[in-house]
Design a protein around this motif. Sequence first.
Motif, PDB file in Angstrom:
ATOM      1  N   ALA A  34       2.480 -43.753  34.320  1.00 47.45           N
ATOM      2  CA  ALA A  34       2.514 -44.760  35.378  1.00 47.45           C
ATOM      3  C   ALA A  34       1.567 -44.406  36.516  1.00 47.45           C
ATOM      4  N   ALA A  35       1.427 -43.108  36.797  1.00 50.50           N
ATOM      5  CA  ALA A  35       0.564 -42.684  37.893  1.00 50.50           C
ATOM      6  C   ALA A  35      -0.920 -42.797  37.547  1.00 50.50           C
ATOM      7  N   LEU A  36      -1.280 -42.565  36.281  1.00 52.18           N
ATOM      8  CA  LEU A  36      -2.686 -42.493  35.910  1.00 52.18           C
ATOM      9  C   LEU A  36      -3.253 -43.796  35.360  1.00 52.18           C
ATOM     10  N   GLU A  37      -2.394 -44.716  34.937  1.00 54.42           N
ATOM     11  CA  GLU A  37      -2.891 -46.001  34.451  1.00 54.42           C
ATOM     12  C   GLU A  37      -3.417 -46.839  35.612  1.00 54.42           C
ATOM     13  N   GLN A  38      -4.708 -47.147  35.593  1.00 51.11           N
ATOM     14  CA  GLN A  38      -5.268 -48.045  36.597  1.00 51.11           C
ATOM     15  C   GLN A  38      -6.471 -48.755  36.006  1.00 51.11           C
ATOM     16  N   PRO A  39      -6.698 -50.004  36.384  1.00 54.62           N
ATOM     17  CA  PRO A  39      -7.812 -50.773  35.821  1.00 54.62           C
ATOM     18  C   PRO A  39      -9.146 -50.081  36.062  1.00 54.62           C
ATOM     19  N   GLY A  40      -9.981 -50.064  35.042  1.00 59.78           N
ATOM     20  CA  GLY A  40     -11.317 -49.511  35.179  1.00 59.78           C
ATOM     21  C   GLY A  40     -11.426 -48.019  34.950  1.00 59.78           C
ATOM     22  N   VAL A  41     -10.297 -47.338  34.736  1.00 54.73           N
ATOM     23  CA  VAL A  41     -10.307 -45.889  34.544  1.00 54.73           C
ATOM     24  C   VAL A  41      -9.793 -45.560  33.148  1.00 54.73           C
ATOM     25  N   THR A  42     -10.571 -44.803  32.396  1.00 51.75           N
ATOM     26  CA  THR A  42     -10.147 -44.294  31.096  1.00 51.75           C
ATOM     27  C   THR A  42      -9.656 -42.864  31.292  1.00 51.75           C
ATOM     28  N   TRP A  43      -8.510 -42.542  30.703  1.00 51.03           N
ATOM     29  CA  TRP A  43      -7.985 -41.196  30.912  1.00 51.03           C
ATOM     30  C   TRP A  43      -7.385 -40.658  29.621  1.00 51.03           C
ATOM     31  N   SER A  44      -7.291 -39.361  29.570  1.00 48.39           N
ATOM     32  CA  SER A  44      -6.647 -38.704  28.447  1.00 48.39           C
ATOM     33  C   SER A  44      -5.874 -37.506  28.971  1.00 48.39           C
ATOM     34  N   ALA A  45      -4.920 -37.050  28.169  1.00 47.46           N
ATOM     35  CA  ALA A  45      -4.085 -35.925  28.584  1.00 47.46           C
ATOM     36  C   ALA A  45      -3.594 -35.182  27.357  1.00 47.46           C
ATOM     37  N   LEU A  46      -3.371 -33.895  27.538  1.00 47.77           N
ATOM     38  CA  LEU A  46      -2.801 -33.065  26.481  1.00 47.77           C
ATOM     39  C   LEU A  46      -1.960 -31.979  27.128  1.00 47.77           C
ATOM     40  N   VAL A  47      -0.750 -31.812  26.617  1.00 47.80           N
ATOM     41  CA  VAL A  47       0.138 -30.748  27.081  1.00 47.80           C
ATOM     42  C   VAL A  47       0.694 -30.052  25.848  1.00 47.80           C
ATOM     43  N   THR A  48       0.456 -28.753  25.741  1.00 50.52           N
ATOM     44  CA  THR A  48       0.947 -28.001  24.587  1.00 50.52           C
ATOM     45  C   THR A  48       1.734 -26.785  25.053  1.00 50.52           C
ATOM     46  N   ARG A  49       2.542 -26.279  24.121  1.00 54.77           N
ATOM     47  CA  ARG A  49       3.337 -25.079  24.359  1.00 54.77           C
ATOM     48  C   ARG A  49       3.217 -24.183  23.139  1.00 54.77           C
ATOM     49  N   GLU A  50       2.784 -22.938  23.350  1.00 57.99           N
ATOM     50  CA  GLU A  50       2.578 -21.993  22.252  1.00 57.99           C
ATOM     51  C   GLU A  50       3.563 -20.836  22.373  1.00 57.99           C
ATOM     52  N   GLU A  51       4.338 -20.647  21.324  1.00 51.77           N
ATOM     53  CA  GLU A  51       5.333 -19.571  21.319  1.00 51.77           C
ATOM     54  C   GLU A  51       5.469 -19.028  19.910  1.00 51.77           C
ATOM     55  N   GLY A  52       5.392 -17.700  19.776  1.00 53.74           N
ATOM     56  CA  GLY A  52       5.556 -17.073  18.471  1.00 53.74           C
ATOM     57  C   GLY A  52       4.521 -17.491  17.455  1.00 53.74           C
ATOM     58  N   GLY A  53       3.306 -17.805  17.923  1.00 54.76           N
ATOM     59  CA  GLY A  53       2.241 -18.191  17.007  1.00 54.76           C
ATOM     60  C   GLY A  53       2.246 -19.650  16.621  1.00 54.76           C
ATOM     61  N   ALA A  54       3.236 -20.416  17.047  1.00 56.46           N
ATOM     62  CA  ALA A  54       3.319 -21.848  16.730  1.00 56.46           C
ATOM     63  C   ALA A  54       3.016 -22.662  17.984  1.00 56.46           C
ATOM     64  N   THR A  55       2.226 -23.727  17.835  1.00 51.69           N
ATOM     65  CA  THR A  55       1.868 -24.584  18.952  1.00 51.69           C
ATOM     66  C   THR A  55       2.558 -25.929  18.824  1.00 51.69           C
ATOM     67  N   GLU A  56       3.263 -26.325  19.862  1.00 44.38           N
ATOM     68  CA  GLU A  56       3.957 -27.610  19.910  1.00 44.38           C
ATOM     69  C   GLU A  56       3.235 -28.522  20.890  1.00 44.38           C
ATOM     70  N   THR A  57       2.980 -29.751  20.481  1.00 43.34           N
ATOM     71  CA  THR A  57       2.386 -30.739  21.381  1.00 43.34           C
ATOM     72  C   THR A  57       3.510 -31.415  22.152  1.00 43.34           C
ATOM     73  N   LEU A  58       3.565 -31.165  23.448  1.00 40.81           N
ATOM     74  CA  LEU A  58       4.597 -31.769  24.286  1.00 40.81           C
ATOM     75  C   LEU A  58       4.235 -33.199  24.683  1.00 40.81           C
ATOM     76  N   TYR A  59       2.939 -33.441  24.906  1.00 40.25           N
ATOM     77  CA  TYR A  59       2.493 -34.793  25.241  1.00 40.25           C
ATOM     78  C   TYR A  59       1.006 -34.894  24.928  1.00 40.25           C
ATOM     79  N   ALA A  60       0.594 -36.015  24.387  1.00 38.22           N
ATOM     80  CA  ALA A  60      -0.827 -36.255  24.127  1.00 38.22           C
ATOM     81  C   ALA A  60      -1.127 -37.731  24.297  1.00 38.22           C
ATOM     82  N   LYS A  61      -2.240 -38.000  24.950  1.00 36.52           N
ATOM     83  CA  LYS A  61      -2.716 -39.370  25.117  1.00 36.52           C
ATOM     84  C   LYS A  61      -4.225 -39.360  24.910  1.00 36.52           C
TER      85      LYS A  61
END
Length: 435
Positions: free
Chosen positions: A136-163
């Motif tokens: 909701a904060a980053l959506e605005q007309p005329g702006v393209t955005w992307s995001a990635l949030v990951t968590r790595e534990e014990g050699g395994a990577t989990e994607t918490l959020y991706a856009k």
Amino acid sequence: MMIDLPGSDASARPGAQAALDGDDTLLGRRTRWAVELLTAPEAPRDEDLSGHFVPVFLARHPQGFAATVEQWRGLGPFTVADYQPVAHKSWVTLQGPTGVRSTLSLTLDSTGPIRVLHLGPEVVTPPVHKWDDLVAALEQPGVTWSALVTREEGGATETLYAKDADRPMPNGSSYKLYLMRALAAAVASGSVRWDDEVTVTPALRSLPTGDMQELPDGTRVTVRETAYKMIAMSDNTAADLIQDLLGRDTVERAVEEAGHADPALLRPFLTSHEVFEIGWGAPGLREEWAAADEAGRRRLLERIAGPMTVRGSDLGPTVHRLGLDWHMSAWDVARVLGLLAEDGVRDDGGDVEEILTAYPGVPVDTARWPRVVFKGGSCPGVMMFCWLLEDPDGVRCTLVLQQRADDQKLIGDGQFLRGMGGRVIASGLLSGTSR
């Protein structure tokens, strides 16, 4: 402008004035002096200011900076509502008599004086309790955005959020992460030493950010100090000096080895000097670059080699659509951040780690995240911030936020996006909880 970070709101924080008064670091003392310019009974005189700023700052105010300070004072009297110091930068929220809040932002030069001092409206970022709040904060007309949030534990990577995390985006100064990787490898192999020196020359001088562009021709600086400024202060001239030391082909190999999904997007690997010169230099260079293949672009770079003709005031239209930037997806950024974190662990001398963790970008709870690697990047119409955070148990989280627009005004100076990164870091979402 203000980075209103998680846990804060539009009210004054208790103890803000006391926190400022009690900060006896150089940053704290400089910030306190700057605030007193606006709150003291009498306005300063220009002769009282010269010893506190780098000469280039005062040169931008040929009529005297005291006149600007007097305009700022007219918005007062002020009370200190918040104080946030981070490495070589600070932000002080000042509340005026009608309740209107402004932010005094300050950046120290590497030699100690003030390099940037600016008063502007406070930028308030909304709270983040769930990923929809970020959207909701980053959506605005005329702006393209992307995001990635990951968590790595014990050699395994989990994607918490991706856009749109696989979408190549212009990233501005985050290209310096690849330079740092290439440099760390060169030091590890013995081909470069931290105490080696690079030399400032007209052909390698770039535009700010940073301060190395102001060093006299022939100044020699150690690789260690140059790399520190490249990462901690995002010094463009420092980055170009490092690339000249290593060679363009070495950096291009580092891009491939770091797992960039499409390394051709970064060939030839541009210096900041080259982006400025082609993007806002002689007429026709932009169009020639856009139309050329890789070989043609390399020939163009050879042709424009030499002292820069572009000034900071020449920067204007966005040029990232022409391929004049460093294009990386959020996943590309996350991969090179992770590899750099490993470089820091392997470096027995500690230089890589010291450089990577010198500036966290936002105030971070060091008990929660004792290790933070940060890089930001911007260019007209481009803004990005990325963090790798490690907790006391070795769990790593990576956060990448990217924006692009054809109109620079839609993105602004990046304080909102940086503040949103701070909101996410402190939200609890990285550890699976929210508050």
